[in-house]
Design a protein around this motif. Structure first.
Motif, mmCIF file in Angstrom:
data_model
loop_
_atom_site.group_PDB
_atom_site.id
_atom_site.type_symbol
_atom_site.label_atom_id
_atom_site.label_comp_id
_atom_site.label_asym_id
_atom_site.label_seq_id
_atom_site.Cartn_x
_atom_site.Cartn_y
_atom_site.Cartn_z
ATOM 1 N N PRO A 177 0.848 -1.204 0.000
ATOM 2 C CA PRO A 177 0.000 0.000 0.000
ATOM 3 C C PRO A 177 0.876 1.244 0.000
ATOM 4 O O PRO A 177 1.737 1.410 0.858
ATOM 5 C CB PRO A 177 -0.786 -0.133 1.311
ATOM 6 N N MET A 178 0.671 2.118 -0.984
ATOM 7 C CA MET A 178 1.488 3.326 -1.118
ATOM 8 C C MET A 178 0.614 4.528 -1.397
ATOM 9 O O MET A 178 -0.294 4.478 -2.231
ATOM 10 C CB MET A 178 2.510 3.152 -2.254
ATOM 11 N N THR A 179 0.916 5.601 -0.721
ATOM 12 C CA THR A 179 0.166 6.845 -0.905
ATOM 13 C C THR A 179 0.263 7.324 -2.348
ATOM 14 O O THR A 179 1.349 7.388 -2.914
ATOM 15 C CB THR A 179 0.746 7.938 0.012
ATOM 16 N N THR A 180 -0.879 7.679 -2.943
ATOM 17 C CA THR A 180 -0.862 8.246 -4.299
ATOM 18 C C THR A 180 -1.307 9.701 -4.333
ATOM 19 O O THR A 180 -1.067 10.390 -5.318
ATOM 20 C CB THR A 180 -1.795 7.449 -5.244
ATOM 21 N N CYS A 181 -1.998 10.174 -3.275
ATOM 22 C CA CYS A 181 -2.503 11.561 -3.217
ATOM 23 C C CYS A 181 -3.434 11.871 -4.389
ATOM 24 O O CYS A 181 -3.484 13.004 -4.868
ATOM 25 C CB CYS A 181 -1.351 12.562 -3.192
ATOM 26 N N THR A 182 -4.174 10.880 -4.864
ATOM 27 C CA THR A 182 -4.935 11.031 -6.098
ATOM 28 C C THR A 182 -6.439 11.081 -5.878
ATOM 29 O O THR A 182 -7.206 11.164 -6.819
ATOM 30 C CB THR A 182 -4.551 9.893 -7.076
ATOM 31 N N GLY A 183 -6.884 11.016 -4.625
ATOM 32 C CA GLY A 183 -8.311 11.109 -4.369
ATOM 33 C C GLY A 183 -8.832 12.523 -4.587
ATOM 34 O O GLY A 183 -8.070 13.487 -4.651
ATOM 35 N N TYR A 184 -10.168 12.647 -4.705
ATOM 36 C CA TYR A 184 -10.780 13.967 -4.756
ATOM 37 C C TYR A 184 -10.663 14.641 -3.392
ATOM 38 O O TYR A 184 -10.275 14.013 -2.403
ATOM 39 C CB TYR A 184 -12.257 13.854 -5.158
ATOM 40 N N PHE A 185 -11.031 15.928 -3.354
ATOM 41 C CA PHE A 185 -10.884 16.698 -2.122
ATOM 42 C C PHE A 185 -11.670 16.086 -0.961
ATOM 43 O O PHE A 185 -11.309 16.263 0.194
ATOM 44 C CB PHE A 185 -11.329 18.152 -2.345
ATOM 45 N N ASP A 186 -12.744 15.352 -1.239
ATOM 46 C CA ASP A 186 -13.556 14.776 -0.173
ATOM 47 C C ASP A 186 -13.211 13.313 0.102
ATOM 48 O O ASP A 186 -13.897 12.634 0.855
ATOM 49 C CB ASP A 186 -15.046 14.891 -0.520
ATOM 50 N N GLY A 187 -12.139 12.820 -0.525
ATOM 51 C CA GLY A 187 -11.701 11.458 -0.291
ATOM 52 C C GLY A 187 -12.327 10.423 -1.199
ATOM 53 O O GLY A 187 -12.088 9.229 -1.032
ATOM 54 N N SER A 188 -13.118 10.837 -2.168
ATOM 55 C CA SER A 188 -13.710 9.877 -3.090
ATOM 56 C C SER A 188 -12.707 9.518 -4.183
ATOM 57 O O SER A 188 -11.690 10.187 -4.375
ATOM 58 C CB SER A 188 -15.009 10.412 -3.691
ATOM 59 N N VAL A 189 -13.001 8.452 -4.897
ATOM 60 C CA VAL A 189 -12.055 7.833 -5.833
ATOM 61 C C VAL A 189 -12.128 8.503 -7.201
ATOM 62 O O VAL A 189 -13.213 8.785 -7.709
ATOM 63 C CB VAL A 189 -12.360 6.333 -5.953
ATOM 64 N N THR A 190 -10.963 8.735 -7.811
ATOM 65 C CA THR A 190 -10.893 9.294 -9.159
ATOM 66 C C THR A 190 -10.703 8.167 -10.182
ATOM 67 O O THR A 190 -10.233 7.076 -9.846
ATOM 68 C CB THR A 190 -9.720 10.277 -9.290
ATOM 69 N N SER A 191 -11.042 8.453 -11.422
ATOM 70 C CA SER A 191 -10.850 7.452 -12.481
ATOM 71 C C SER A 191 -9.366 7.153 -12.679
ATOM 72 O O SER A 191 -8.995 6.028 -13.011
ATOM 73 C CB SER A 191 -11.472 7.944 -13.787
ATOM 74 N N GLU A 192 -8.515 8.166 -12.462
ATOM 75 C CA GLU A 192 -7.062 7.947 -12.569
ATOM 76 C C GLU A 192 -6.609 6.853 -11.612
ATOM 77 O O GLU A 192 -5.765 6.022 -11.932
ATOM 78 C CB GLU A 192 -6.313 9.243 -12.228
ATOM 79 N N LEU A 193 -7.159 6.875 -10.396
ATOM 80 C CA LEU A 193 -6.763 5.914 -9.376
ATOM 81 C C LEU A 193 -7.191 4.509 -9.757
ATOM 82 O O LEU A 193 -6.434 3.538 -9.570
ATOM 83 C CB LEU A 193 -7.373 6.322 -8.034
ATOM 84 N N VAL A 194 -8.376 4.392 -10.302
ATOM 85 C CA VAL A 194 -8.868 3.082 -10.734
ATOM 86 C C VAL A 194 -7.939 2.493 -11.796
ATOM 87 O O VAL A 194 -7.531 1.323 -11.714
ATOM 88 C CB VAL A 194 -10.301 3.203 -11.281
ATOM 89 N N GLU A 195 -7.567 3.311 -12.771
ATOM 90 C CA GLU A 195 -6.703 2.819 -13.848
ATOM 91 C C GLU A 195 -5.303 2.506 -13.358
ATOM 92 O O GLU A 195 -4.657 1.567 -13.848
ATOM 93 C CB GLU A 195 -6.661 3.838 -14.988
ATOM 94 N N TYR A 196 -4.827 3.273 -12.391
ATOM 95 C CA TYR A 196 -3.506 3.019 -11.791
ATOM 96 C C TYR A 196 -3.469 1.611 -11.197
ATOM 97 O O TYR A 196 -2.521 0.849 -11.427
ATOM 98 C CB TYR A 196 -3.242 4.069 -10.724
ATOM 99 N N TYR A 197 -4.503 1.238 -10.444
ATOM 100 C CA TYR A 197 -4.519 -0.093 -9.832
ATOM 101 C C TYR A 197 -4.798 -1.185 -10.864
ATOM 102 O O TYR A 197 -4.226 -2.281 -10.785
ATOM 103 C CB TYR A 197 -5.547 -0.130 -8.701
ATOM 104 N N ARG A 198 -5.668 -0.881 -11.825
ATOM 105 C CA ARG A 198 -5.949 -1.878 -12.864
ATOM 106 C C ARG A 198 -4.662 -2.281 -13.583
ATOM 107 O O ARG A 198 -4.414 -3.463 -13.850
ATOM 108 C CB ARG A 198 -6.954 -1.315 -13.869
ATOM 109 N N GLU A 199 -3.844 -1.293 -13.900
ATOM 110 C CA GLU A 199 -2.618 -1.540 -14.661
ATOM 111 C C GLU A 199 -1.631 -2.407 -13.887
ATOM 112 O O GLU A 199 -0.848 -3.143 -14.492
ATOM 113 C CB GLU A 199 -1.971 -0.203 -15.027
#
Length: 926
Positions: free
Chosen positions: A27-49
């Motif tokens: 588990p590594m910090t990505t700092c990629t969530g939205y301001f309210d802590g919800s998930v961004t599409s970038e984050l989903v693709e990062y983990y998918r890859e």
């Protein structure tokens, strides 16, 4: 007998769940969530890859409570509305064939107030963390402790509902769970503290409620893990025997794996420094039979297959892989093929590697970025060169070791009294420089001064080495020759240098200050442009003509129409120019004087300046662009009526001549030159300035010395919202986000979204000559800069408007009436009092409520040297001075009598790139 091939073979956990191999993504910090802590599409693709061949992906920690996020861009699992986004991550990982485990945590006293809206962090006791500037937390009451345990349980329920295969309880890294077990941070005298048994109650309670939720909502295959840090340096602090006690208790209760949290799998004790035995060896020797049944994950320093095999040989059952999975999404496939990899990231490959932009800028990744296209070769004389840097108390020696083509080491000489924070930041900046093989890397966050000092020392050592090599090889130190020399390293200068370099010219940047960034690094709001791709994506209908007319009106009709037209026409291309270089400004807001959202800023809504300079510096590092810091330009050399070079004085007071075919002057304005300001505007005597101390107008003087004309020198803008004790600019984005201005009487007094000159005049006209920016939690959540202001101590906050009025010594009834009336205007979208037409975004009614006391300060000098639409500098007779170009605030005429917020950043990129391109074209033809 252990076989080395076992790391790629299936592994079965105690609950019967089978993992496809012994390898996990850490588990590594990505700092990629939205301001309210919800998930961004970038984050989903990062983990998918990164899923697929690796057995399990442990997703970065999700905070269980909105006062628990320990870093910006954190993801949350604190509310059911987060489930949908988290489910997308789980689905992406599982679709590729890997298990998905979500780490859950609360930062406790390690949370910085600015990350949670200025609120006070919580912890087991009201004891600040042993680090500089740490906030003292509020001690949780016994009832609040029970509630916190419940929040971990609810987080587990949400993880189950989101479809994860398991959760990892984060009891490490000095976060809240560890804080309860630590005798340093937990000095309670109730059932949750005191004895070791009592201090263990909280982690055990969290594990128990996690197990309860799994029994209730999941099937037996659901995985429960626990991560721990084995020791603490503090006295008192956790020692290894304490950790063994806790792990034995956890094992008795039941879980499926444990996870050592260390920087290196084979790390020995950090407390008993005389014992070199790896802690994993101590652990396997001392654990009970019961504890031995729980698989142990090792993490840290796993780059190649041999590293993983060595960890298994020493006693780990499973191995977590960190940075290597970022650099190589297909890392498991590579090591399965027998490849040996090197831990670095090609600076041009962010998109190809599916690394989100916030993670790319995070120190974890930034230190690995390396420019492969412009690695120096045959450049240095091998050897060690000693330089000095200055901390707050001492002059410190730094030894820089160089080989012919690389910086091989940077060593800080040991001496008594070394500041601990300096040593810590030194190690980080050292790593960044060595990995990038250049001193032109981002400074360490929170340690900018120390970082720049180290960078400068390395730069000086490299310069000495280059000179030594030339002399050793029988050469002479002739004046260097460049195609293009750029004077100034703010946004305009960096853009010009990058563009000139992209035109295949040899480029030098000369900067009088000790660090790169100029005044741009202080920019806050964003970059204006009309008709952009990003506006169209958000459904914003805008046009260049409207932008032109509003900028002309804002400039009081004094703008040079040709320059303004060029500015407006080229703005969309400038936004794309940045995006093409990895600097994406795709969130959009509004500033005073504009009728439509056209101010482009980073996706995380942070201040544009740091984001912009960070991206531009990275592009500088990717090109063969030389930089001279602490170097004053004495004069511009002319030959046969055209530029031929510069005379400069470096930090060692050496006078050097630099030959150039063309130059770009991008030295900024003169807001920090009080004498010059008062010369043109006597009434501004003693006004504070938002500018950095290098904004002295030196470039204007240089150009006047070769005959340049000037225009609009008396047009000096004061910004209405400046915190007076620090001269810190409060971004216009706060008002653009929905804030209002209120007088000491508690009343609105002007249209907050008018142009800066008019708003400033209205504030100066108040009896008290200051005002308050007032906003609520809704505005704060949508403007990341607000958290910075809270962290800097500028903000007065209260749970209710009544309490806020009381804290401001303001008439409560007048203030409440003001808010009530304004909120009606928002509902009607019609400001009947002052005619505000924009940024009536939502009522100010959601607590907490905030106020910042502000007054005007000198902000921008619209006047400067005269140029044409090709950015060529004109003399007093409006004739081109051959070979001399200028861009940015050093130029006059573009903004007229008043600059619209957001137009300065557009100015520096539009005309900076134009100047760089034209200077390069001229140099190539010479």
């Amino acid at each position: 007998m252990y076989s080395k091939n076992d790391i790629l073979s299936p592994f079965t956990l105690p609950n019967g769940t089978q993992l496809k191999n012994r390898l996990l993504m850490a588990p590594m910090t990505t700092c990629t969530g939205y301001f309210d802590g919800s998930v961004t599409s970038e984050l989903v693709e990062y983990y998918r890859e990164r899923a697929g061949s690796i057995g399990t992906v442990i997703v970065e920690c999700g905070f269980v409570d909105d006062r628990g996020l320990a870093f910006p861009g954190a993801i949350g699992i604190d509310h059911d509305n987060k489930i949908e986004g988290l489910a997308k991550i789980a689905e992406a990982i599982q679709a590729r064939g890997s298990k998905a485990v979500l780490q859950i945590y609360h930062g406790g006293r390690m949370v910085e107030p600015e990350l949670i809206g200025g609120r006070t962090p919580v912890g087991p006791s009201a004891i600040a963390a042993p680090r500089e500037g740490a906030a003292t937390p509020e001690a949780l009451t016994a009832e609040e402790v029970e509630a916190m345990v419940t929040k971990f349980g609810e987080a587990t329920r949400r993880a189950i509902k989101a479809g994860f295969d398991g959760v990892e309880i984060h009891g490490a890294n000095t976060y809240l769970i560890q804080q309860f077990f630590s005798p340093n941070s937990n000095q309670r005298d109730d059932q949750w503290g005191g004895s070791r048994e009592n201090r263990a109650r909280f982690p055990l309670a969290v594990l128990e409620i996690t197990r309860k939720m799994v029994r209730q909502y999941a099937d037996p295959s659901f995985i429960i893990g626990y991560r721990f840090s084995p020791e603490e340096l503090e006295v008192p602090g956790i020692r290894f025997d304490d950790t063994l006690y806790l792990l034995e208790r956890l094992a008795e209760q039941g879980l499926h794996y444990l996870h050592f949290s260390m920087g290196y799998t084979l790390r020995p004790s950090i407390v008993d420094k005389h014992d070199p035995t790896p802690l994993i060896r101590k652990y396997t020797a001392l654990r009970s039979e019961k504890l031995a049944q729980i698989p142990m994950i090792g993490v840290g320093g796993i780059v190649n297959k041999s590293d993983a095999e060595l960890a298994i040989e020493h006693g780990y059952d499973l191995v977590a892989v960190g940075k290597a999975c970022i650099a190589y999404p297909d890392w498991t496939d590579r090591i399965a093929r027998g490849e040996t990899v090197e831990l670095f990231i090609d600076s041009t490959q962010r998109e190809a590697l599916t690394i989100p932009e916030p993670l790319w800028r995070f120190s974890l990744v930034d230190a690995m970025i390396r420019d492969l296209s412009s690695m120096p070769t045959g450049k240095f004389k091998s050897g060690m060169f000693r330089e000095t840097v200055q901390d707050e108390n001492n002059e410190l020696g730094i030894n820089v070791s160089l080989e012919t083509d690389r910086i091989t080491d940077i060593v800080l000489e040991s001496q008594e009294g070394l500041d601990v924070t300096f040593v810590s930041s030194f190690e980080e900046i050292r790593t960044r420089i060595l990995d990038a093989n250049t001193p032109h890397v981002d400074a360490v966050s929170g340690a900018t001064t120390q970082s720049e000092a180290v960078k400068k020392a390395v730069t000086k050592a490299m310069a000495k080495s280059c000179k030594a090599l030339v002399l050793e090889e029988g050469g002479s130190l002739e004046p260097p020759r460049y195609d293009v020399v750029v004077i100034g390293s703010g946004g305009a200068g960096l853009a010009a240098a990058i563009q000139a370099s992209d035109r295949d010219t040899k480029v030098l940047i000369v900067e009088k200050m000790s660090s790169i960034g100029g005044n741009t690094i202080k920019a806050s709001v964003g970059m204006n442009a009309a008709g952009t791709r990003f506006q169209k994506m958000k459904g914003i209908d805008d046009c260049k003509e409207k932008f032109y007319q509003e900028s002309l009106k804002g400039g009081q009709g004094l703008n040079n129409p040709e320059l303004l037209r060029s500015f407006v026409d080229n703005a969309p291309e400038a936004v794309e120019w940045l995006a093409d270089r990895g600097i994406v400004l795709n969130d959009i807001t509004i500033t005073g004087g504009m009728s439509i959202d056209r101010t482009h800023r980073p996706a995380d809504r942070s201040a544009v300046g740091g984001f912009l300079i960070s991206g531009l510096v990275r592009n500088i590092s990717q090109r063969d662009i030389d930089v001279m810091l602490d170097t004053d330009v004495i004069d511009i050399l002319m030959e046969n009526g055209a530029v031929s070079g510069l005379r400069v004085k470096n930090e060692e007071n050496e006078i050097l001549t630099i030959y150039a075919k063309s130059i770009v002057v991008a030295t900024g304005g003169f807001s920090a030159n009080q004498e010059m300001v008062v010369k043109y505007r006597p009434e501004l005597k003693d006004f504070v300035t938002t500018n950095h101390k290098g904004a002295t107008g030196s470039g204007i003087a240089l150009l006047e010395n070769i005959g340049a004309g000037t225009v609009d020198m008396g047009e000096i803008q004061i910004h209405p919202t400046v915190e007076q004790t620090t001269s810190y600019l409060i971004s216009e984005a706060i008002r653009g986000g929905g804030a209002i201005l209120v007088s000491q009487k508690g009343e609105r007094f002007f249209n907050e979204m008018e142009t800066r000159d008019k708003v400033s005049a209205a504030i100066i006209g108040l009896p008290e000559h200051y005002a308050y920016i007032v906003f609520d939690e809704q505005v704060r959540l949508n403007n990341k800069a607000a958290d910075e202001y809270i962290g800097r101590g500028f903000v007065v906050s209260a749970d209710s408007p009544r309490q806020l009025a009381d804290k401001l010594n303001m008439d409560m009834h007048a203030f409440l009436a003001t808010l009530e009336r304004y909120n009606v205007f928002v509902e009607k979208q019609n400001d009947e009092d002052f005619g505000r037409k924009t940024a009536l975004r939502h009522p100010i009614h959601e607590g907490p409520f905030y106020a910042i006391q502000i007054a005007p300060g000198v902000h921008h000098t619209m006047g400067g040297v005269t140029v044409n639409t090709n950015t060529e500098v004109l003399d007093v007779n409006n004739q081109v001075i051959p070979g001399v170009f200028a861009a940015g605030e050093v130029v006059g005429g573009i903004h007229g009598g008043n600059r619209i917020g957001g137009n300065a950043v557009a100015d520096i990129i539009i005309f900076g790139t134009m100047a760089g391109r034209n200077a390069a074209n001229l140099a190539r033809c010479s």
